[in-house]
Enzyme design. Structure first.
Site, short mmCIF file in Angstrom:
data_model
loop_
_atom_site.label_atom_id
_atom_site.label_comp_id
_atom_site.label_asym_id
_atom_site.label_seq_id
_atom_site.Cartn_x
_atom_site.Cartn_y
_atom_site.Cartn_z
CG HIS A 1 -1.95 -1.04 1.23
ND1 HIS A 1 -3.01 -1.03 0.35
CD2 HIS A 1 -2.10 -2.16 1.98
CE1 HIS A 1 -3.77 -2.09 0.56
NE2 HIS A 1 -3.24 -2.80 1.53
CG HIS B 1 -2.45 -6.56 -18.25
ND1 HIS B 1 -3.02 -7.79 -17.97
CD2 HIS B 1 -3.09 -5.66 -17.47
CE1 HIS B 1 -3.99 -7.62 -17.07
NE2 HIS B 1 -4.06 -6.34 -16.75
CG HIS C 1 -2.41 -9.65 -3.88
ND1 HIS C 1 -3.15 -10.53 -4.65
CD2 HIS C 1 -2.02 -10.33 -2.78
CE1 HIS C 1 -3.22 -11.69 -4.01
NE2 HIS C 1 -2.55 -11.61 -2.89
#
Lengths: 307, 307
Positions: free
Chosen positions: A98, A142, A108
């Site tokens: 965070h 990605h 994550h």
């Protein structure tokens, strides 16, 4: 054979935890604190590392665990009754970051290996939760996810990208948690060596995906408005983890160490009743352009940096 | 007969919502905002009222709802298959108050009436979640809880006080949510009139219990330390509501209005890894003296005001 697998995986996971922590310390400057713990009901335990109140990292957790016992909790064998009353081992590394700056997304990462009797499988993945969207960051994220998968087959990225979109969805909000990434589970269709190589590739590409985004955005100027929106959106992260995340719920229900499981919760969070972003703002763009399922790698090359 | 019961209960619940809001406005000065909504899947809807950013109330929600349909969601009839595919009505009033001052406890109140075919029952109660404990407040709270019950039988308070302690428990923290109060469900053992009177008595005593505590503590001086502890402890409220509270989980899973269900979440919350209060502090006393199951009405009269 089982012992051989654990002997290969455990040092890799421990080293991975070290490498991820080193990378995060490099981004922030502050060191992690470490707690060694043992499981209440089963044998084994873990090493939880937390960095709180850093210059750029408001809270990060990077946890290794290795739990073993004579039988999996019944909740874990409901769908596989043939695995009840069989000795098991479960090893994993989990990371949640965070950042303080609202322009840096939360990330994550998880990788895990489960062995029950002679049955084994890998699971894991990584996903990104931006507060303010940047198309170039989403494309980079990605691109790294795809690079992790490509050596293992053409269809792999698409399969695990879809699994990630399916998993990180908040039905009560009709929102994706973020822009996704990769999510895989029950991976044992290849031989062990190749599955392990895939887990290694995903682990390596998590840092290749996250580190440049964090480094680029961590000094982006922001004000109270951006901070407020970040704290508000962190509420969704809490809702997801406590209402939906199977790993969190399984950990809590099976008597895992609460403080290690809930290290994923953000440091400061707000809830406002029925708040909606104003149309045309960057906050509204997060909902319309980022918290949806989309193919980031099929965007035209001319896509502007910030959609 | 069914229509008669609804005709009696609905105006009482609507008036109760008004009375509770008036009392809270009297304590704060700011007005509630109101939203009328309809249920996504069933008929009916509700009136949600929210007061945010008041002088003394940081966030309060007071919600009325009346939902009806041709069949209860399957999750609600698992234990009572004879009630499947039967028309139902559900009416309720729910209240959560998150005060700004850490010396004012958070309170929760609920009353509900369910009618399935010709089967009906009441449920509800109230419970208190202090951040800093005052024995005199806890005794007053439970004195009012007992006063609500006493006209209905000697054993009633003890029964519903125990049900409240059982319900508002966080197993993953091994903590009570607060000092409890009353919790009742499936109440239909008496005739309708008497059950309704009991619901009325609990409703009336919620305000008699909470208003004086709020009024007495709302101007108590506090600093950053107390505010930090309040925000930290509010994390437990979030954990309880999202991990354990059956009402919240049922509402979310059955397609209820998310913003009305999650109005119970506190406005500002923090999570700190593995934080523990220092022995001998008022924060430590909350855990050892208040977040436990105890008989507040059996304390010796000489109990000091602040344990």
């Amino acid at each position: 054979m089982a012992a051989d697998m654990i002997d290969l995986i455990k040092p890799f996971f421990l080293d991975l935890q070290n490498r991820i922590c080193s990378c995060l310390v490099g981004l922030d400057g502050k060191a992690f604190k470490e707690d060694h713990w043992t499981h209440k009901q089963n044998q084994g335990g873990g090493i939880t590392r937390i960095l709180e109140n850093g210059l750029h990292i408001e809270k990060a957790g990077a946890s290794f665990s290795h739990v073993h016992g004579d039988a999996l909790p019944s909740a874990a064998t409901l769908k596989r009754p043939e695995l009840a009353n069989t000795p098991f081992q479960a090893l994993g590394v989990s990371v949640v970051v965070h950042p303080r700056n609202p322009y840096v997304p939360t990330s994550h990462f998880n990788v895990r290996f489960i062995l029950v009797g002679s049955i084994w499988w890998f699971g894991g993945g990584f996903d990104l939760t931006p507060y303010y969207g940047f198309a170039e960051d989403a494309i980079h994220w990605h691109t790294m996810a795809k690079a992790a998968c490509d050596p293992f087959g053409e269809a792999i990225y698409a399969r695990y990208k879809k699994a990630c979109d399916d998993y990180f969805y908040l039905p009560h909000r009709r929102e994706q948690r973020g822009i996704g990434g990769l999510f895989f589970d029950d991976l044992n269709t290849w031989e062990f060596e190749r599955c392990f190589d895939f887990a290694k590739s995903v682990s390596k590409h998590y840092l290749l995906a996250y580190e440049p985004i964090f480094a680029k955005r961590k000094t982006h100027a922001y004000g109270e408005r951006e901070r407020d929106f970040q704290c508000y959106r962190r509420g969704r992260y809490v809702e997801y983890n406590l209402l939906h995340d199977r790993g969190t719920l399984f950990g809590i229900q099976s008597g895992g160490r609460t403080e290690s499981i809930l290290m994923s919760l953000p440091p400061q969070v707000t809830w406002r009743y029925n708040w909606q972003p104003e149309a045309g703002t960057p906050e509204a763009a997060l909902y319309t352009d980022y918290l949806i399922i989309r193919e980031w790698l099929s965007l035209p090359l001319s896509t502007p940096a910030c959609l």
